[in-house]
Design a protein around this motif. Structure first.
Motif, short mmCIF file in Angstrom:
data_model
loop_
_atom_site.label_atom_id
_atom_site.label_comp_id
_atom_site.label_asym_id
_atom_site.label_seq_id
_atom_site.Cartn_x
_atom_site.Cartn_y
_atom_site.Cartn_z
N PRO A 157 -13.95 54.47 58.63
CA PRO A 157 -13.07 53.55 59.37
C PRO A 157 -13.49 52.11 59.09
O PRO A 157 -14.61 51.83 58.66
N ASP A 158 -12.60 51.18 59.36
CA ASP A 158 -12.92 49.76 59.17
C ASP A 158 -14.07 49.33 60.09
O ASP A 158 -14.92 48.52 59.71
N THR A 159 -14.06 49.88 61.30
CA THR A 159 -15.11 49.57 62.26
C THR A 159 -15.62 50.88 62.87
O THR A 159 -14.82 51.68 63.37
N TRP A 160 -16.91 51.06 62.83
CA TRP A 160 -17.48 52.27 63.40
C TRP A 160 -17.60 52.13 64.93
O TRP A 160 -18.02 51.08 65.41
N PRO A 161 -17.26 53.17 65.67
CA PRO A 161 -17.44 53.11 67.12
C PRO A 161 -18.92 53.15 67.48
O PRO A 161 -19.77 53.55 66.66
N ALA A 162 -19.22 52.72 68.68
CA ALA A 162 -20.62 52.72 69.13
C ALA A 162 -21.15 54.14 69.23
O ALA A 162 -20.41 55.10 69.47
N SER A 163 -22.44 54.25 69.05
CA SER A 163 -23.11 55.56 69.10
C SER A 163 -24.32 55.48 70.01
O SER A 163 -25.01 54.46 70.07
N GLU A 164 -24.57 56.55 70.73
CA GLU A 164 -25.79 56.65 71.50
C GLU A 164 -26.96 56.97 70.58
O GLU A 164 -26.77 57.42 69.44
N ASP A 165 -28.15 56.78 71.06
CA ASP A 165 -29.36 57.13 70.31
C ASP A 165 -29.78 58.54 70.74
O ASP A 165 -30.15 58.75 71.89
N PRO A 166 -29.72 59.51 69.82
CA PRO A 166 -30.09 60.88 70.21
C PRO A 166 -31.53 61.00 70.68
O PRO A 166 -31.88 61.93 71.40
N GLY A 167 -32.36 60.06 70.28
CA GLY A 167 -33.73 60.07 70.78
C GLY A 167 -33.80 59.90 72.28
O GLY A 167 -34.74 60.38 72.94
N ASP A 168 -32.80 59.21 72.86
CA ASP A 168 -32.76 59.03 74.31
C ASP A 168 -32.36 60.30 75.05
O ASP A 168 -32.52 60.38 76.27
N TRP A 169 -31.83 61.27 74.31
CA TRP A 169 -31.42 62.52 74.96
C TRP A 169 -32.61 63.41 75.33
O TRP A 169 -32.48 64.30 76.16
N ASN A 170 -33.74 63.17 74.68
CA ASN A 170 -34.97 63.90 74.99
C ASN A 170 -34.77 65.41 74.96
O ASN A 170 -35.16 66.14 75.87
N LEU A 171 -34.18 65.89 73.88
CA LEU A 171 -33.87 67.31 73.77
C LEU A 171 -35.11 68.18 73.56
O LEU A 171 -35.03 69.40 73.68
#
Length: 464
Positions: A165-179
């Motif tokens: 896409p022309d602009t990528w949507p924001a993404s969360e940091d999977p490291g914050d999910w603490n899986l």
């Protein structure tokens, strides 16, 4: 493109359709309730898998967007943000996923969004295989006969281009999910045994076909030797497709490698588990054979159940297999049958106790295979073999680990120079168990012969 348990780029019908559309493709993973409900080991392994997929996509000039929340809400928000006109995904087959996905598809279509689901997790969609009378198969052997000559789609290649896409949507940091939280210190012990991602899965398949598949028929039952494909971890998360495995097995069989025939049957055994889960979803949490509902299984956390979980039953085959699971995240299939039979029959404990424990401990956890395996071992599931089959874990050890190589690999107590893997068990388990390699190995909590007699007595007094 919504990724779930299809963490690969090759042989991916939904991804190929998205790329072939000519529109920008936004790869997405969602940490929804289905992820939060996973046990400690499968949740951690899924987290590793999606982060590895993100790296693979970056290598193709794309990226993976991480979002958390209720899946429909996340998708609707992302559609609003990006103007996306379509959402594609690969089908899952457990009842919760089917209900979720059906609601999502209907809602998005009502809102003018092109919502499509694709195959890829299975070779044969569960609703496409029927008996001659139009019902579903309840026994594996006729199921195998009905599908063994069916055409299996050839694997698809990796898409050549990923339009961004022309602009990528924001993404969360999977490291914050603490899986990894539920794994505690076990993560460091298990991590070296993980073979992460599509490339590793393909290497596993290639090595197996080159050097091990010819003798797979006999070799798969020897737990001390590396003679299986080890692909369950990768198949569970879709890092390799069953189609890719099937066609590799057919090629090996055509080359005269006889063990490949047994490998193909094992792939279809996986399909059979999904066939049953689709047609009888109660297999996940209820006795598949309903006449077992009144059987007086123990469901409490007794001292014997705790000993089983700890790998301290005093039955070497059981204990070695349980310890292998804590160190590697997986368990040899012969071991799975032995530990399940011992819990359900020698300890007279409900299969759901063992199923729940495996749900928490296996990095190759699969909802259909785990449920069917436990019910098969307990006698309450789909099985042409009589209920009175009770594995003797001592004679099984004599047969499949005659020199006790497997036992030596995984049990440290009372040994002058324990194997490194056996010592790793004490680094992986909860500290609260307060166990040490200096402990004395226990006497059997229920001897093999006594447990068999007790189980058979209980069965014979039931009206099956």
């Amino acid at each position: 493109m919504w990724f779930r348990r299809d963490l690969r780029l090759s042989d991916h019908p939904a991804l190929k359709a998205a790329c072939d559309s000519g529109r920008p493709v936004i790869p997405l993973v969602i940490r929804d309730q289905s992820v939060d409900d996973l046990g400690a080991a499968p949740k951690w392994r899924w987290g590793l898998g999606v982060e590895h997929l993100a790296q693979a996509l970056e290598g193709k000039g794309s990226r993976l967007i991480f979002r958390s929340g209720q899946a429909l809400t996340v998708l609707q928000k992302l559609i609003d943000e990006t103007g996306a006109g379509a959402v594609y995904w690969s089908r899952l087959y457990d009842p919760q996923a089917v209900d979720r996905d059906s609601t999502i598809k209907a809602t998005l279509k009502d809102q003018g969004v092109d919502a499509r689901s694709y195959g890829g997790h299975l070779m044969f969609e569960p609703w496409t295989t029927e008996t001659k009378t139009g019902g579903f198969y309840k026994v594996y052997t006729p199921f195998w006969r009905s599908v063994k000559n069916r055409e299996v789609d050839a694997p698809l290649s990796t898409p050549g281009g990923f339009s961004a896409p022309d602009t990528w949507p924001a993404s969360e940091d999977p490291g914050d999910w603490n899986l990894r939280a539920g794994m505690n210190r076990g993560a460091e012990v298990v991590r070296p045994y993980v073979r992460l991602g599509e490339s590793a899965a393909q290497s596993r398949l290639g090595a197996f076909m080159a050097s091990k598949v010819a003798t797979y028929d006999a070799g798969r039952d020897i737990p001390a030797e590396d003679r299986t494909s080890n692909l369950s971890e990768n198949l569970a998360l879709g890092e390799i497709s069953p189609h890719q495995c099937w066609h590799a097995g057919v090629r090996a069989l055509n080359e005269g490698k006889a063990g490949a025939g047994t490998f193909l049957k094992e792939l279809v055994w996986r399909e059979f588990a999904y066939h049953l889960m689709h047609h009888t979803p109660r297999i996940l949490d209820q006795n598949w054979k309903e006449d077992w509902d009144s059987f007086p299984w123990n469901t409490d956390e007794t001292a014997q159940v705790t000993a089983w979980k700890q790998g301290r039953t005093g039955i070497q085959f059981v204990d070695a297999a349980m310890r292998e699971m804590y160190v590697t995240g997986r368990m040899h299939n012969r071991g799975r049958m032995i530990v399940a039979s011992y819990l359900c029959k020698h300890l007279m404990t409900h299969w759901k106790v063992g199923q729940a424990w495996f749900d928490d401990c296996l990095i190759d956890w699969d909802p259909a295979a785990n449920a069917m395996g436990w019910q098969w071992s307990a006698g309450s599931g789909p099985d042409a073999t009589p209920y009175f089959r009770v594995f003797n874990p001592v004679t099984q050890l004599d047969k499949f680990d005659k020199n006790r190589d497997y036992v030596s690999q995984w049990i440290a107590e009372d040994r002058r120079n324990p194997a490194d893997a056996a010592l790793s068990y004490f680094k992986a388990i909860p500290r609260a168990w307060n166990l040490s390699p200096d402990d004395t190995y226990p006497h059997p909590i229920v001897p093999a012969d006594a447990g068999r007699k007790r189980a058979l007595s209980a069965y014979e007094n039931r009206d099956f």
